[in-house]
Design a protein around this motif. Structure first.
Motif, PDB file in Angstrom:
ATOM      1  N   ASP A  30       0.824  -1.210   0.000  1.00 47.10           N
ATOM      2  CA  ASP A  30       0.000   0.000   0.000  1.00 47.10           C
ATOM      3  C   ASP A  30       0.861   1.263   0.000  1.00 47.10           C
ATOM      4  N   ALA A  31       1.987   1.221   0.673  1.00 51.51           N
ATOM      5  CA  ALA A  31       2.905   2.363   0.724  1.00 51.51           C
ATOM      6  C   ALA A  31       3.807   2.436  -0.506  1.00 51.51           C
ATOM      7  N   GLU A  32       3.585   1.514  -1.453  1.00 50.15           N
ATOM      8  CA  GLU A  32       4.362   1.432  -2.684  1.00 50.15           C
ATOM      9  C   GLU A  32       5.848   1.196  -2.430  1.00 50.15           C
ATOM     10  N   LYS A  33       6.128   0.465  -1.355  1.00 49.47           N
ATOM     11  CA  LYS A  33       7.497   0.062  -1.042  1.00 49.47           C
ATOM     12  C   LYS A  33       7.836  -1.268  -1.692  1.00 49.47           C
ATOM     13  N   LEU A  34       6.805  -2.087  -1.960  1.00 47.31           N
ATOM     14  CA  LEU A  34       6.968  -3.368  -2.653  1.00 47.31           C
ATOM     15  C   LEU A  34       5.917  -3.485  -3.744  1.00 47.31           C
ATOM     16  N   GLN A  35       6.302  -4.123  -4.834  1.00 43.08           N
ATOM     17  CA  GLN A  35       5.351  -4.454  -5.886  1.00 43.08           C
ATOM     18  C   GLN A  35       4.538  -5.673  -5.442  1.00 43.08           C
ATOM     19  N   LEU A  36       3.507  -5.992  -6.202  1.00 39.58           N
ATOM     20  CA  LEU A  36       2.575  -7.056  -5.820  1.00 39.58           C
ATOM     21  C   LEU A  36       3.265  -8.401  -5.592  1.00 39.58           C
ATOM     22  N   TRP A  37       4.043  -8.855  -6.577  1.00 43.42           N
ATOM     23  CA  TRP A  37       4.630 -10.189  -6.457  1.00 43.42           C
ATOM     24  C   TRP A  37       5.628 -10.285  -5.304  1.00 43.42           C
ATOM     25  N   PRO A  38       6.549  -9.335  -5.124  1.00 38.67           N
ATOM     26  CA  PRO A  38       7.445  -9.436  -3.963  1.00 38.67           C
ATOM     27  C   PRO A  38       6.697  -9.393  -2.626  1.00 38.67           C
ATOM     28  N   ALA A  39       5.648  -8.591  -2.549  1.00 42.73           N
ATOM     29  CA  ALA A  39       4.870  -8.532  -1.304  1.00 42.73           C
ATOM     30  C   ALA A  39       4.177  -9.867  -1.043  1.00 42.73           C
ATOM     31  N   ALA A  40       3.653 -10.485  -2.093  1.00 41.75           N
ATOM     32  CA  ALA A  40       3.010 -11.797  -1.946  1.00 41.75           C
ATOM     33  C   ALA A  40       4.027 -12.839  -1.487  1.00 41.75           C
ATOM     34  N   ARG A  41       5.208 -12.815  -2.094  1.00 37.96           N
ATOM     35  CA  ARG A  41       6.257 -13.765  -1.702  1.00 37.96           C
ATOM     36  C   ARG A  41       6.692 -13.560  -0.259  1.00 37.96           C
ATOM     37  N   LEU A  42       6.732 -12.297   0.192  1.00 42.75           N
ATOM     38  CA  LEU A  42       7.141 -12.000   1.561  1.00 42.75           C
ATOM     39  C   LEU A  42       6.303 -12.768   2.573  1.00 42.75           C
ATOM     40  N   CYS A  43       5.013 -12.881   2.297  1.00 41.04           N
ATOM     41  CA  CYS A  43       4.142 -13.574   3.253  1.00 41.04           C
ATOM     42  C   CYS A  43       3.779 -14.982   2.793  1.00 41.04           C
ATOM     43  N   GLY A  44       4.494 -15.488   1.784  1.00 34.98           N
ATOM     44  CA  GLY A  44       4.325 -16.876   1.370  1.00 34.98           C
ATOM     45  C   GLY A  44       3.024 -17.177   0.659  1.00 34.98           C
ATOM     46  N   MET A  45       2.507 -16.203  -0.073  1.00 37.85           N
ATOM     47  CA  MET A  45       1.237 -16.391  -0.781  1.00 37.85           C
ATOM     48  C   MET A  45       1.452 -16.350  -2.284  1.00 37.85           C
ATOM     49  N   ASP A  46       0.499 -16.937  -3.009  1.00 32.48           N
ATOM     50  CA  ASP A  46       0.497 -16.739  -4.447  1.00 32.48           C
ATOM     51  C   ASP A  46      -0.192 -15.402  -4.726  1.00 32.48           C
ATOM     52  N   ARG A  47      -0.128 -14.970  -5.968  1.00 31.97           N
ATOM     53  CA  ARG A  47      -0.661 -13.640  -6.307  1.00 31.97           C
ATOM     54  C   ARG A  47      -2.140 -13.494  -5.976  1.00 31.97           C
ATOM     55  N   MET A  48      -2.935 -14.482  -6.325  1.00 26.55           N
ATOM     56  CA  MET A  48      -4.387 -14.365  -6.112  1.00 26.55           C
ATOM     57  C   MET A  48      -4.732 -14.314  -4.624  1.00 26.55           C
ATOM     58  N   ALA A  49      -4.073 -15.105  -3.829  1.00 27.55           N
ATOM     59  CA  ALA A  49      -4.328 -15.079  -2.386  1.00 27.55           C
ATOM     60  C   ALA A  49      -3.952 -13.718  -1.820  1.00 27.55           C
ATOM     61  N   PHE A  50      -2.844 -13.157  -2.285  1.00 26.13           N
ATOM     62  CA  PHE A  50      -2.426 -11.842  -1.804  1.00 26.13           C
ATOM     63  C   PHE A  50      -3.396 -10.760  -2.263  1.00 26.13           C
ATOM     64  N   ILE A  51      -3.848 -10.842  -3.503  1.00 28.82           N
ATOM     65  CA  ILE A  51      -4.845  -9.885  -3.995  1.00 28.82           C
ATOM     66  C   ILE A  51      -6.096  -9.942  -3.131  1.00 28.82           C
ATOM     67  N   ASN A  52      -6.510 -11.138  -2.755  1.00 25.05           N
ATOM     68  CA  ASN A  52      -7.678 -11.273  -1.867  1.00 25.05           C
ATOM     69  C   ASN A  52      -7.439 -10.588  -0.528  1.00 25.05           C
ATOM     70  N   GLU A  53      -6.226 -10.716   0.007  1.00 26.07           N
ATOM     71  CA  GLU A  53      -5.902 -10.043   1.271  1.00 26.07           C
ATOM     72  C   GLU A  53      -5.934  -8.531   1.112  1.00 26.07           C
ATOM     73  N   LEU A  54      -5.437  -8.040  -0.019  1.00 28.81           N
ATOM     74  CA  LEU A  54      -5.493  -6.595  -0.279  1.00 28.81           C
ATOM     75  C   LEU A  54      -6.943  -6.123  -0.350  1.00 28.81           C
ATOM     76  N   GLN A  55      -7.776  -6.889  -1.048  1.00 25.72           N
ATOM     77  CA  GLN A  55      -9.181  -6.513  -1.183  1.00 25.72           C
ATOM     78  C   GLN A  55      -9.899  -6.515   0.162  1.00 25.72           C
ATOM     79  N   LYS A  56      -9.572  -7.459   1.029  1.00 22.93           N
ATOM     80  CA  LYS A  56     -10.170  -7.488   2.374  1.00 22.93           C
ATOM     81  C   LYS A  56      -9.866  -6.199   3.135  1.00 22.93           C
ATOM     82  N   ARG A  57      -8.689  -5.641   2.860  1.00 25.50           N
ATOM     83  CA  ARG A  57      -8.240  -4.424   3.551  1.00 25.50           C
ATOM     84  C   ARG A  57      -8.604  -3.161   2.789  1.00 25.50           C
ATOM     85  N   ARG A  58      -9.313  -3.320   1.681  1.00 28.28           N
ATOM     86  CA  ARG A  58      -9.713  -2.207   0.826  1.00 28.28           C
ATOM     87  C   ARG A  58      -8.503  -1.428   0.299  1.00 28.28           C
TER      88      ARG A  58
END
Length: 83
Positions: A30-58
């Motif tokens: 959200d702070a634009e410190k990481l792109q989508l894929w590196p942020a997803a990898r940081l928490c051990g998720m695939d892209r779609m799972a991470f996108i779902n987490e982002l959507q939950k947080r609006r």
């Protein structure tokens, strides 16, 4: 590098270790410190799972620039039927 969060702080937050890591990755994205894929990898998720987490947080997943939006509008105007 290892980031250590003291147990009492983690407990106070009400988050598990995994949840805290997801929260951290989402906030970095959200702070634009990481792109989508590196942020997803940081928490051990695939892209779609991470996108779902982002959507939950609006948190916006796609963030077009003003110029990209203008280009899209010009394209739509060019493609729309004239009355």
């Amino acid at each position: 590098m290892v980031l250590v969060i003291p147990d009492d702080i983690l407990h106070e937050s009400g988050l598990s270790e995994d949840d805290a890591l997801v929260e951290f990755a989402c906030r970095l994205y959200d702070a634009e410190k990481l792109q989508l894929w590196p942020a997803a990898r940081l928490c051990g998720m695939d892209r779609m799972a991470f996108i779902n987490e982002l959507q939950k947080r609006r948190i916006a997943v796609f963030r077009p620039s003003v110029e990209e939006v203008k280009d899209d509008i010009r394209t739509l105007e060019r493609l729309s039927p004239r009355s």
